[in-house]
Write a protein that holds these residues in place. Structure first.
Motif, PDB file in Angstrom:
ATOM      1  N   ILE A 180      -6.579   0.054  -3.802  1.00  0.00           N
ATOM      2  CA  ILE A 180      -5.745   0.854  -4.690  1.00  0.00           C
ATOM      3  C   ILE A 180      -6.390   1.027  -6.059  1.00  0.00           C
ATOM      4  CG2 ILE A 180      -3.553   0.887  -5.940  1.00  0.00           C
ATOM      5  CD1 ILE A 180      -3.210   1.654  -3.083  1.00  0.00           C
ATOM      6  N   ASP A 181      -6.886  -0.067  -6.631  1.00  0.00           N
ATOM      7  CA  ASP A 181      -7.348  -0.036  -8.016  1.00  0.00           C
ATOM      8  C   ASP A 181      -8.840   0.207  -8.176  1.00  0.00           C
ATOM      9  OD1 ASP A 181      -4.775  -0.568  -9.038  1.00  0.00           O
ATOM     10  OD2 ASP A 181      -5.022  -2.695  -8.596  1.00  0.00           O
ATOM     11  N   CYS A 182      -9.585   0.175  -7.080  1.00  0.00           N
ATOM     12  CA  CYS A 182     -11.040   0.334  -7.197  1.00  0.00           C
ATOM     13  C   CYS A 182     -11.549   1.693  -6.725  1.00  0.00           C
ATOM     14  CB  CYS A 182     -11.742  -0.778  -6.402  1.00  0.00           C
ATOM     15  SG  CYS A 182     -11.351  -2.435  -6.992  1.00  0.00           S
ATOM     16  N   SER A 183     -10.676   2.503  -6.135  1.00  0.00           N
ATOM     17  CA  SER A 183     -11.142   3.787  -5.587  1.00  0.00           C
ATOM     18  C   SER A 183     -11.460   4.790  -6.695  1.00  0.00           C
ATOM     19  CB  SER A 183     -10.086   4.352  -4.640  1.00  0.00           C
ATOM     20  OG  SER A 183      -8.819   4.429  -5.284  1.00  0.00           O
ATOM     21  N   LEU A 184     -10.501   5.062  -7.579  1.00  0.00           N
ATOM     22  CA  LEU A 184     -10.726   6.038  -8.645  1.00  0.00           C
ATOM     23  C   LEU A 184     -11.769   5.572  -9.660  1.00  0.00           C
ATOM     24  CD1 LEU A 184      -7.148   7.465  -9.295  1.00  0.00           C
ATOM     25  CD2 LEU A 184      -9.040   8.479  -8.032  1.00  0.00           C
ATOM     26  N   PRO A 185     -11.795   4.306 -10.088  1.00  0.00           N
ATOM     27  CA  PRO A 185     -12.886   3.874 -10.966  1.00  0.00           C
ATOM     28  C   PRO A 185     -14.267   4.066 -10.347  1.00  0.00           C
ATOM     29  CG  PRO A 185     -11.102   2.299 -11.073  1.00  0.00           C
ATOM     30  CD  PRO A 185     -10.750   3.266  -9.986  1.00  0.00           C
ATOM     31  N   SER A 186     -14.354   3.977  -9.023  1.00  0.00           N
ATOM     32  CA  SER A 186     -15.649   4.193  -8.375  1.00  0.00           C
ATOM     33  C   SER A 186     -16.143   5.614  -8.613  1.00  0.00           C
ATOM     34  CB  SER A 186     -15.533   3.916  -6.870  1.00  0.00           C
ATOM     35  OG  SER A 186     -15.181   2.565  -6.636  1.00  0.00           O
ATOM     36  N   VAL A 187     -15.212   6.582  -8.652  1.00  0.00           N
ATOM     37  CA  VAL A 187     -15.599   7.968  -8.944  1.00  0.00           C
ATOM     38  C   VAL A 187     -16.191   8.061 -10.347  1.00  0.00           C
ATOM     39  CG1 VAL A 187     -14.721  10.320  -9.212  1.00  0.00           C
ATOM     40  CG2 VAL A 187     -13.832   8.865  -7.391  1.00  0.00           C
ATOM     41  N   LEU A 218       0.829  -1.204   0.000  1.00  0.00           N
ATOM     42  CA  LEU A 218       0.000   0.000   0.000  1.00  0.00           C
ATOM     43  C   LEU A 218       0.865   1.257   0.000  1.00  0.00           C
ATOM     44  CD1 LEU A 218      -2.795  -1.071   2.525  1.00  0.00           C
ATOM     45  CD2 LEU A 218      -2.988  -0.885   0.039  1.00  0.00           C
ATOM     46  N   LYS A 219       1.987   1.211   0.738  1.00  0.00           N
ATOM     47  CA  LYS A 219       2.869   2.378   0.767  1.00  0.00           C
ATOM     48  C   LYS A 219       3.609   2.566  -0.550  1.00  0.00           C
ATOM     49  CE  LYS A 219       3.673   2.964   5.711  1.00  0.00           C
ATOM     50  NZ  LYS A 219       4.692   3.142   6.776  1.00  0.00           N
ATOM     51  N   THR A 220       4.034   1.469  -1.152  1.00  0.00           N
ATOM     52  CA  THR A 220       4.765   1.602  -2.413  1.00  0.00           C
ATOM     53  C   THR A 220       3.856   2.040  -3.550  1.00  0.00           C
ATOM     54  OG1 THR A 220       4.425  -0.763  -2.862  1.00  0.00           O
ATOM     55  CG2 THR A 220       6.470  -0.130  -1.775  1.00  0.00           C
ATOM     56  N   ARG A 221       2.558   1.763  -3.431  1.00  0.00           N
ATOM     57  CA  ARG A 221       1.633   2.133  -4.496  1.00  0.00           C
ATOM     58  C   ARG A 221       0.844   3.397  -4.168  1.00  0.00           C
ATOM     59  NH1 ARG A 221      -1.823  -3.018  -6.125  1.00  0.00           N
ATOM     60  NH2 ARG A 221      -2.254  -1.686  -7.920  1.00  0.00           N
ATOM     61  N   TRP A 265      -1.017 -13.033  -1.756  1.00  0.00           N
ATOM     62  CA  TRP A 265      -2.201 -12.544  -1.065  1.00  0.00           C
ATOM     63  C   TRP A 265      -2.098 -11.063  -0.725  1.00  0.00           C
ATOM     64  CZ3 TRP A 265      -6.469 -14.867  -1.625  1.00  0.00           C
ATOM     65  CH2 TRP A 265      -6.531 -16.263  -1.690  1.00  0.00           C
ATOM     66  N   ALA A 266      -0.908 -10.614  -0.373  1.00  0.00           N
ATOM     67  CA  ALA A 266      -0.731  -9.182  -0.092  1.00  0.00           C
ATOM     68  C   ALA A 266      -1.001  -8.349  -1.335  1.00  0.00           C
ATOM     69  CB  ALA A 266       0.680  -8.921   0.434  1.00  0.00           C
ATOM     70  N   ARG A 267      -0.512  -8.805  -2.462  1.00  0.00           N
ATOM     71  CA  ARG A 267      -0.752  -8.086  -3.713  1.00  0.00           C
ATOM     72  C   ARG A 267      -2.227  -8.094  -4.076  1.00  0.00           C
ATOM     73  NH1 ARG A 267       1.144  -4.880  -8.223  1.00  0.00           N
ATOM     74  NH2 ARG A 267      -0.801  -4.847  -9.409  1.00  0.00           N
ATOM     75  N   MET A 268      -2.888  -9.236  -3.925  1.00  0.00           N
ATOM     76  CA  MET A 268      -4.298  -9.330  -4.280  1.00  0.00           C
ATOM     77  C   MET A 268      -5.161  -8.449  -3.372  1.00  0.00           C
ATOM     78  SD  MET A 268      -4.097 -11.319  -6.855  1.00  0.00           S
ATOM     79  CE  MET A 268      -2.417 -10.756  -7.106  1.00  0.00           C
ATOM     80  N   LEU A 269      -4.861  -8.434  -2.081  1.00  0.00           N
ATOM     81  CA  LEU A 269      -5.640  -7.617  -1.154  1.00  0.00           C
ATOM     82  C   LEU A 269      -5.424  -6.123  -1.394  1.00  0.00           C
ATOM     83  CD1 LEU A 269      -5.134  -9.661   2.154  1.00  0.00           C
ATOM     84  CD2 LEU A 269      -7.198  -9.533   0.746  1.00  0.00           C
ATOM     85  N   SER A 270      -4.231  -5.764  -1.829  1.00  0.00           N
ATOM     86  CA  SER A 270      -3.958  -4.345  -2.074  1.00  0.00           C
ATOM     87  C   SER A 270      -4.666  -3.841  -3.323  1.00  0.00           C
ATOM     88  CB  SER A 270      -2.451  -4.115  -2.214  1.00  0.00           C
ATOM     89  OG  SER A 270      -1.957  -4.674  -3.427  1.00  0.00           O
ATOM     90  N   ASP A 271      -5.051  -4.737  -4.226  1.00  0.00           N
ATOM     91  CA  ASP A 271      -5.709  -4.307  -5.457  1.00  0.00           C
ATOM     92  C   ASP A 271      -7.061  -3.663  -5.181  1.00  0.00           C
ATOM     93  OD1 ASP A 271      -3.637  -5.180  -7.002  1.00  0.00           O
ATOM     94  OD2 ASP A 271      -4.529  -7.127  -7.454  1.00  0.00           O
ATOM     95  N   ILE A 272      -7.757  -4.120  -4.140  1.00  0.00           N
ATOM     96  CA  ILE A 272      -9.117  -3.626  -3.893  1.00  0.00           C
ATOM     97  C   ILE A 272      -9.121  -2.140  -3.537  1.00  0.00           C
ATOM     98  CG2 ILE A 272     -11.183  -3.902  -2.476  1.00  0.00           C
ATOM     99  CD1 ILE A 272     -10.488  -6.883  -2.276  1.00  0.00           C
TER     100      ILE A 272
END
Length: 670
Positions: free
Chosen positions: A496-503, A399-402, A487-494
């Motif tokens: 990180i990658d779903c916030s802006l598309p929700s807008v 989460l910090k690196t992304r 699993w860390a990568r998969m959990l971080s996708d939610i």
């Protein structure tokens, strides 16, 4: 070295005798294929059936020893085999290398348990650019240090390493990279060294640690390595072309030339060795430059050209080392018996041999070290952190690196602008109950789905390879298991990658006048997010299986266009012999699901009058009739099984990503 730097290095504890390790390598020979397969669309696998005729030898009977308390430098011109030899000694032999010989640690072959006591610093500093110096070392400490150490003790170790390497002043500065300004080159290199010092390794291996550094910074770094060696560590490093002051700080030297050992022994005795062979170093010349010239075959004599001189020096070194495995030391005599009549007469003909061959030998032998205690080894855990702690730490680090990626101003502006423009283009076009408005709604739903899905796919395609390289490096050090990283990568996708598309979904949905229902809106949002994750998974799979970015982009383009064309928006009547492609297209299932959410239970009319239900001029359509009028893929009133198909796609693609990671990063001890 400045006094402050010298005192800080001493903060690191010395390695006790029971933990010290002696590295020995005997008669190492290495071969690689003469022709490497060009990376293509499909992943290539190692061909184990190649014979020696299909291979090119890169190492020739290389032997040597690296003992605690000394710095052994591997030198040679480009292509001499320095990095290949270091990789072999560090247990990181590439699959393409066919290896013969022995590498022993305290007399035993390398094991995974012993490998965790070996620090390995790559030439390329592979680190996350958006993490600070402290965060980089903190996460490494939490993942690599033993579980029996408390969190406070691990944080104290981080502070110790920061002080030892002079990184205190830049502790809160990001690592940086090509697009982000961060620490300097010297500080970045010291962070890489500190990453390995956290585990307090018994052996520290470094691949050209001074590359890209100025002379003063390189001198300080090598001074630090000498202090670490004096603390009971064995230090093995490759150096390309050191300055004179840097060379004088080396203890032992192994000079390579096209895979052959051309000198092995005391670093400061190399000029004396070649003087006895008839190659006197010119006055005032840097010894490192002189020996590299010899190893490159550019030093000539009256009787031998450069290449002949190189071959002659290799023959002398190999003959001498066959009876003196510890190498050459100052004032050691060289006799005809040791070199043989032919090599001896060749050296004598240049009449520059040492006139006093019977000088007293001055040989300094390092004392041996005891092997590790079996009791302490049996109690040592395989991983530095528990499985759940690995996932938690890796998730936090991811989460910090992304964070810069997720909060980039360009991305925020892109989603907002695209959402507003598309909302204006389809402004309230889907409001009402007319078939004409529904046709516009179909275009809006397809655009909403395609923009989010294609962006996620391409983003995953190009973002994954850099993280994969770092993962390979960290997995080789035994920091964590593959599944915890996955699993860390998969959990971080939610998040990180779903916030802006929700807008974008919110703007498009309500401005476009789609179905005015909370249930329909959240179902639309969940479907788009599911499609996003599936598209991202496909991008990760292609990025993981295909190493070449250009090839991966071509495969992604063809795959995406095929899935789009069979989805049922551009072409509604596809010939039967090719229509089966729609069943392997996640776009087909996603578009059908969005249409189902929009039209389930609704009745639409072929007119746009205020009260179409009570107007005899208007005809209503629902269910199967609505499907025919709008050319839908399925009856919108049927059960939405497309959601299960998308979930199946997601699970299958993510499983493929995991298997690919596990295969490519499998920890091998060779």
């Amino acid at each position: 070295m400045p006094a402050e730097q010298q005192e800080s290095v001493e903060l690191l504890d010395a390695i006790p005798p029971e933990r010290q390790v002696t590295l020995e390598f005997q008669n190492l020979c290495g071969w690689v294929p003469k022709v490497f397969a060009t990376p293509g669309i499909l992943p290539s696998f190692k061909n184990k059936n190649l014979d020696k005729g299909d291979l090119r030898q890169i190492l020739y009977n290389v032997s040597g020893t690296c003992r605690p308390g000394s710095v052994l430098a591997l030198m040679g011109p480009s292509g001499s085999g320095k990095t290949s030899l270091l990789s072999v000694l560090g247990g990181r032999t590439p699959d393409a290398v066919h290896l013969e010989g022995k590498v022993l640690f305290n007399g035993d072959p390398l094991t995974k348990r012993m490998k965790r006591k070996v620090g390995f610093v790559l030439q390329d500093d592979l680190m996350f650019e958006s993490l600070t110096v402290y965060e980089t070392l903190y996460y490494a400490a939490m993942l690599r240090l033993p579980q029996h150490m408390s969190k406070a003790a691990k944080k104290e170790r981080v502070e110790t390493v920061l002080k030892a390497l002079g990184l205190t002043k830049c502790r809160n500065t990001i690592i940086g990279g090509f697009f982000m300004r961060g620490v300097s080159g010297g500080e970045r290199k010291r962070v890489s060294v500190g990453h390995e010092l956290l585990i307090d390794p018994s052996i520290l291996m470094l691949d050209e640690p001074t590359s890209g550094l100025d002379a003063t910074t390189a001198l300080l770094l090598l001074g630090t390595l000498r202090k670490l060696a004096q603390g009971g560590r064995a230090v093995l490093t490759t150096i390309h072309q050191p300055a004179s002051r840097l060379y004088q700080m080396l203890d032992k030297l192994m000079l390579l030339s096209e895979g052959h050992v051309i000198y092995y022994g005391d670093a400061l005795s190399v000029a004396e060795w070649y003087r006895k062979l008839g190659y006197t170093m010119p006055y005032g010349m840097n010894a490192a430059d002189f020996i590299l010239d010899l190893a490159s075959g550019v030093v000539t004599t009256k009787k031998l050209d450069g290449e002949e001189s190189r071959v002659h020096c290799i023959a002398c070194a190999e003959r001498y080392l066959s009876t003196h495995p510890l190498g050459y030391f100052t004032n050691t005599p060289i006799t005809e018996e040791e070199l043989g009549p032919e090599l001896w007469s060749s050296a004598q003909s240049r009449k520059q041999l040492d006139p006093n061959p019977n000088a007293e030998a001055h040989l300094v032998l390092d004392t041996g070290t005891s092997t590790d205690s079996a009791t302490s080894a049996s109690k040592e855990s395989r991983w530095g952190a528990s499985y759940t702690a690995q996932i938690q730490l890796l998730l936090t680090r991811t989460l910090k690196t992304r964070r810069f990626e997720a909060l980039a101003q360009e991305d925020i502006c892109q989603f907002v602008i695209v959402g507003v423009l598309s909302g204006l283009f389809w402004l309230r076009s889907g409001a009402g109950h007319s078939l004409y408005g529904a046709q516009n709604s179909n275009g809006l739903l397809f655009f909403e789905m395609m923009f989010v899905a294609m962006r996620a796919m391409l983003g995953a395609l190009f973002a994954f390879p850099p993280q994969f390289q770092i993962m390979v490096k960290e997995r080789a050090s035994g920091m964590y298991c593959v599944s915890s990283f996955f699993w860390a990568r998969m959990l971080s996708d939610i998040p990180i990658d779903c916030s802006l598309p929700s807008v974008l979904i919110i703007l498009v949905y309500w401005m476009g006048g789609l179905r005015s229902s909370a249930a329909a809106f959240f179902a639309n949002w969940a479907s788009i997010v599911l499609l996003l994750l599936v598209a991202q998974s496909l991008g990760l799979v292609i990025g993981a299986l295909i190493p070449r970015p250009k090839t991966a982009q071509a495969v992604t383009t063809v795959t995406a266009l095929t899935m789009v064309l069979v989805a049922g928006f551009f072409v509604t009547n596809i010939h039967a012999w090719i229509s089966w492609l729609k069943y392997i297209s996640f776009i087909y299932y996603g578009y059908s699901l969005l249409l189902h959410i929009e039209y389930q239970g609704r009745t639409l009319y072929n007119c746009d009058l205020p009260d179409p239900e009570n107007n005899p001029a208007c005809t209503g359509y629902s269910g199967k009739a609505l499907q025919e009028q709008l050319h839908l893929n399925r009856n919108p009133n049927e059960w939405p099984w497309e959601a299960l198909a998308l979930i199946g796609f997601l699970l299958a693609l993510r499983a493929t990503v995991y298997l690919s990671l596990r295969y490519k990063t499998k920890s091998r001890v060779r």
